[in-house]
Design a protein around this motif. Structure first.
Motif, mmCIF file in Angstrom:
data_model
loop_
_atom_site.group_PDB
_atom_site.id
_atom_site.type_symbol
_atom_site.label_atom_id
_atom_site.label_comp_id
_atom_site.label_asym_id
_atom_site.label_seq_id
_atom_site.Cartn_x
_atom_site.Cartn_y
_atom_site.Cartn_z
ATOM 1 N N LEU A 1 4.699 8.126 -1.279
ATOM 2 C CA LEU A 1 5.365 8.599 -2.481
ATOM 3 C C LEU A 1 5.040 10.081 -2.643
ATOM 4 O O LEU A 1 3.911 10.495 -2.398
ATOM 5 N N LYS A 2 6.027 10.860 -3.021
ATOM 6 C CA LYS A 2 5.820 12.288 -3.199
ATOM 7 C C LYS A 2 5.519 12.575 -4.672
ATOM 8 O O LYS A 2 6.196 12.054 -5.555
ATOM 9 N N LEU A 3 4.529 13.400 -4.914
ATOM 10 C CA LEU A 3 4.168 13.742 -6.272
ATOM 11 C C LEU A 3 5.347 14.396 -7.007
ATOM 12 O O LEU A 3 5.560 14.148 -8.187
ATOM 13 N N GLU A 4 6.117 15.184 -6.284
ATOM 14 C CA GLU A 4 7.243 15.904 -6.898
ATOM 15 C C GLU A 4 8.329 14.948 -7.401
ATOM 16 O O GLU A 4 9.081 15.290 -8.305
ATOM 17 N N THR A 5 8.428 13.765 -6.819
ATOM 18 C CA THR A 5 9.445 12.774 -7.224
ATOM 19 C C THR A 5 8.781 11.438 -7.528
ATOM 20 O O THR A 5 9.376 10.382 -7.318
ATOM 21 N N PHE A 6 7.559 11.485 -8.027
ATOM 22 C CA PHE A 6 6.732 10.291 -8.175
ATOM 23 C C PHE A 6 7.393 9.199 -9.023
ATOM 24 O O PHE A 6 7.403 8.035 -8.635
ATOM 25 N N THR A 7 7.957 9.559 -10.157
ATOM 26 C CA THR A 7 8.552 8.553 -11.039
ATOM 27 C C THR A 7 9.683 7.817 -10.333
ATOM 28 O O THR A 7 9.736 6.578 -10.340
ATOM 29 N N ASP A 8 10.588 8.568 -9.705
ATOM 30 C CA ASP A 8 11.699 7.942 -8.972
ATOM 31 C C ASP A 8 11.188 7.106 -7.802
ATOM 32 O O ASP A 8 11.687 6.000 -7.546
ATOM 33 N N ASP A 9 10.206 7.627 -7.091
ATOM 34 C CA ASP A 9 9.642 6.890 -5.954
ATOM 35 C C ASP A 9 8.977 5.591 -6.405
ATOM 36 O O ASP A 9 9.108 4.556 -5.758
ATOM 37 N N SER B 1 0.840 -1.193 0.000
ATOM 38 C CA SER B 1 0.000 0.000 0.000
ATOM 39 C C SER B 1 0.875 1.243 0.000
ATOM 40 O O SER B 1 1.915 1.291 0.639
ATOM 41 N N PHE B 2 0.438 2.230 -0.766
ATOM 42 C CA PHE B 2 1.156 3.498 -0.786
ATOM 43 C C PHE B 2 0.173 4.640 -0.966
ATOM 44 O O PHE B 2 -0.943 4.451 -1.444
ATOM 45 N N LYS B 3 0.604 5.797 -0.556
ATOM 46 C CA LYS B 3 -0.162 7.029 -0.752
ATOM 47 C C LYS B 3 0.734 8.012 -1.481
ATOM 48 O O LYS B 3 1.947 8.014 -1.285
ATOM 49 N N THR B 4 0.123 8.823 -2.290
ATOM 50 C CA THR B 4 0.857 9.876 -2.972
ATOM 51 C C THR B 4 0.502 11.194 -2.293
ATOM 52 O O THR B 4 -0.672 11.514 -2.132
#
Length: 118
Positions: free
Chosen positions: A97-105, A14-17
């Motif tokens: 997960l942070k939206l600003e670094t979403f792809t990397d996260d 489970s994760f949240k953005t």
């Protein structure tokens, strides 16, 4: 019903953005004040209220208005903290997960899942 959701969430990754609070403020200011894309915000008289209370539609006035809303207990959901919105923080979550670094996260999350599922 709720118990079933918790059971499922414990079985899966489970994760949240989330977004950084300053990014949320800047985005809201751009949307509501600079670009004036939220017609409902304008029709409800929010622009006039900000200008009347704080003298302008500057970013500083916008932030002061948000603080004022918190003070009087009438916070717009667009800048309400995540923890004060419904049951968002009560759900079990393994990763943020942070939206600003979403792809990397997301790539990092895939790598973690691959390692734990071997």
């Amino acid at each position: 019903m709720i118990e079933a959701v918790y059971t499922l969430l414990k079985k899966y990754t489970s994760f949240k953005t989330v977004r950084h609070p300053y990014s949320r403020l800047i985005s809201a200011y751009k949307n509501k004040i600079l670009d004036q894309k939220d017609i409902g915000f304008i029709k409800k008289g929010h622009l006039n209220s900000i200008e009347r209370r704080f003298g302008s539609l500057s970013f500083v006035s916008f932030v002061k208005n948000i603080l004022f809303e918190f003070y009087i207990g009438e916070v717009n959901p667009h800048w309400k903290p995540y923890y004060r919105q419904c049951q968002y923080c009560r759900l079990p979550t393994k990763y943020l997960l942070k939206l600003e670094t979403f792809t990397d996260d997301l790539i990092g999350l895939q790598e973690v899942n691959l390692q734990t599922n071997l």
